[in-house]
Scaffold this motif. Structure first.
Motif, short mmCIF file in Angstrom:
data_model
loop_
_atom_site.label_atom_id
_atom_site.label_comp_id
_atom_site.label_asym_id
_atom_site.label_seq_id
_atom_site.Cartn_x
_atom_site.Cartn_y
_atom_site.Cartn_z
N THR A 32 0.80 -1.18 -0.22
CA THR A 32 -0.05 -0.13 -0.07
C THR A 32 0.93 1.23 -0.03
O THR A 32 2.06 1.18 0.26
CB THR A 32 -0.88 -0.17 1.17
OG1 THR A 32 -0.13 -0.03 2.42
CG2 THR A 32 -1.81 -1.16 1.24
N ASP A 33 0.09 2.49 -0.39
CA ASP A 33 0.75 3.77 -0.31
C ASP A 33 1.64 3.97 1.10
O ASP A 33 2.70 4.25 1.08
CB ASP A 33 0.16 4.88 -0.35
CG ASP A 33 -0.34 4.95 -1.89
OD1 ASP A 33 0.31 4.20 -2.83
OD2 ASP A 33 -1.46 5.80 -2.21
N GLU A 34 0.86 3.53 2.40
CA GLU A 34 1.24 3.70 3.70
C GLU A 34 2.56 2.84 3.79
O GLU A 34 3.52 3.38 4.36
CB GLU A 34 0.26 3.37 4.68
CG GLU A 34 0.70 3.57 6.17
CD GLU A 34 0.01 2.85 7.03
OE1 GLU A 34 0.19 2.79 8.38
OE2 GLU A 34 -1.33 2.53 6.65
N ARG A 35 2.49 1.54 3.43
CA ARG A 35 3.71 0.69 3.39
C ARG A 35 4.83 1.04 2.65
O ARG A 35 5.91 1.05 3.24
CB ARG A 35 3.22 -0.72 3.10
CG ARG A 35 2.31 -1.25 4.02
CD ARG A 35 1.91 -2.81 3.61
NE ARG A 35 1.00 -3.36 4.50
CZ ARG A 35 0.61 -4.58 4.36
NH1 ARG A 35 0.60 -5.17 3.34
NH2 ARG A 35 -0.36 -5.06 5.14
N LEU A 36 4.64 1.91 1.58
CA LEU A 36 5.80 2.07 0.67
C LEU A 36 6.31 3.24 1.46
O LEU A 36 7.55 3.37 1.55
CB LEU A 36 5.03 2.61 -0.69
CG LEU A 36 6.07 2.96 -1.60
CD1 LEU A 36 7.03 2.06 -2.02
CD2 LEU A 36 5.13 3.41 -2.88
N GLU A 37 5.53 4.22 1.77
CA GLU A 37 6.16 5.35 2.77
C GLU A 37 7.12 4.93 3.84
O GLU A 37 7.92 5.64 4.15
CB GLU A 37 5.14 6.36 2.77
CG GLU A 37 4.51 7.12 1.65
CD GLU A 37 3.35 7.59 2.05
OE1 GLU A 37 2.88 8.14 3.31
OE2 GLU A 37 2.48 8.14 0.97
N ARG A 38 6.60 4.02 4.55
CA ARG A 38 7.20 3.59 5.73
C ARG A 38 8.32 2.89 5.45
O ARG A 38 9.54 3.22 6.03
CB ARG A 38 6.30 2.61 6.50
CG ARG A 38 4.98 3.28 7.30
CD ARG A 38 4.24 2.10 7.81
NE ARG A 38 4.64 1.97 9.03
CZ ARG A 38 4.37 0.61 9.75
NH1 ARG A 38 3.15 0.15 9.32
NH2 ARG A 38 4.77 0.16 10.81
N LEU A 39 8.60 1.94 4.46
CA LEU A 39 9.65 1.67 3.96
C LEU A 39 10.82 2.57 3.36
O LEU A 39 11.87 2.50 3.78
CB LEU A 39 9.47 0.31 2.98
CG LEU A 39 8.89 -0.65 3.67
CD1 LEU A 39 8.47 -1.72 2.44
CD2 LEU A 39 9.70 -1.59 4.68
N GLN A 40 10.22 3.54 2.73
CA GLN A 40 11.16 4.31 2.01
C GLN A 40 11.75 5.34 3.17
O GLN A 40 12.90 5.76 3.04
CB GLN A 40 10.52 5.39 1.01
CG GLN A 40 10.08 4.54 -0.22
CD GLN A 40 9.33 5.17 -1.34
OE1 GLN A 40 8.65 6.00 -0.90
NE2 GLN A 40 9.53 4.92 -2.63
N SER A 41 10.92 5.48 4.37
CA SER A 41 11.36 6.71 5.27
C SER A 41 12.34 5.91 6.11
O SER A 41 13.15 6.78 6.65
CB SER A 41 10.25 6.91 6.14
OG SER A 41 9.92 5.68 7.11
#
Length: 103
Positions: A32-41
């Motif tokens: 998901t967008d949220e998971r993607l953002e968390r991993l990228q962060s």
């Protein structure tokens, strides 16, 4: 991907990379967008380092070829370095896809 200190983590990381690729290709993905953002962060690497290192190595070999022959026209079956010939052939094929708007 095997990760001896924590094999389950290695499997999970591979799964995230696979889901990212599915997402990039427009396929169904659990990323998901949220998971993607968390991993990228946290600086998650979407590509295995080996791939980039190998690309850089082949690029350096291509520079050496160009210095020796004055061009980058490496034959696909270049006897002196068959891996370089295959790599250049792959780069050409990927460039053609790019020009056609394919991923």
């Amino acid at each position: 991907q095997t990760y001896a200190p924590n094999p389950k983590l290695g499997v999970w990381v591979n799964k995230q990379r696979m889901e990212h690729k599915n997402r990039e290709d427009g396929n169904i993905s659990t990323l998901t967008d949220e998971r993607l953002e968390r991993l990228q962060s946290i600086g998650f690497r979407w590509a295995k380092r080996r791939g980039q290192v190998r690309w850089d190595e082949k690029y350096d070999e291509l520079i050496q070829y160009a210095a020796k022959f004055g061009n980058c026209h490496v034959p696909t079956k270049y006897e002196e370095n068959t891996a370089l010939g295959r790599w250049v052939s792959t780069q050409r094929a990927e460039y053609k896809k790019y020009c056609k708007g394919e991923k």
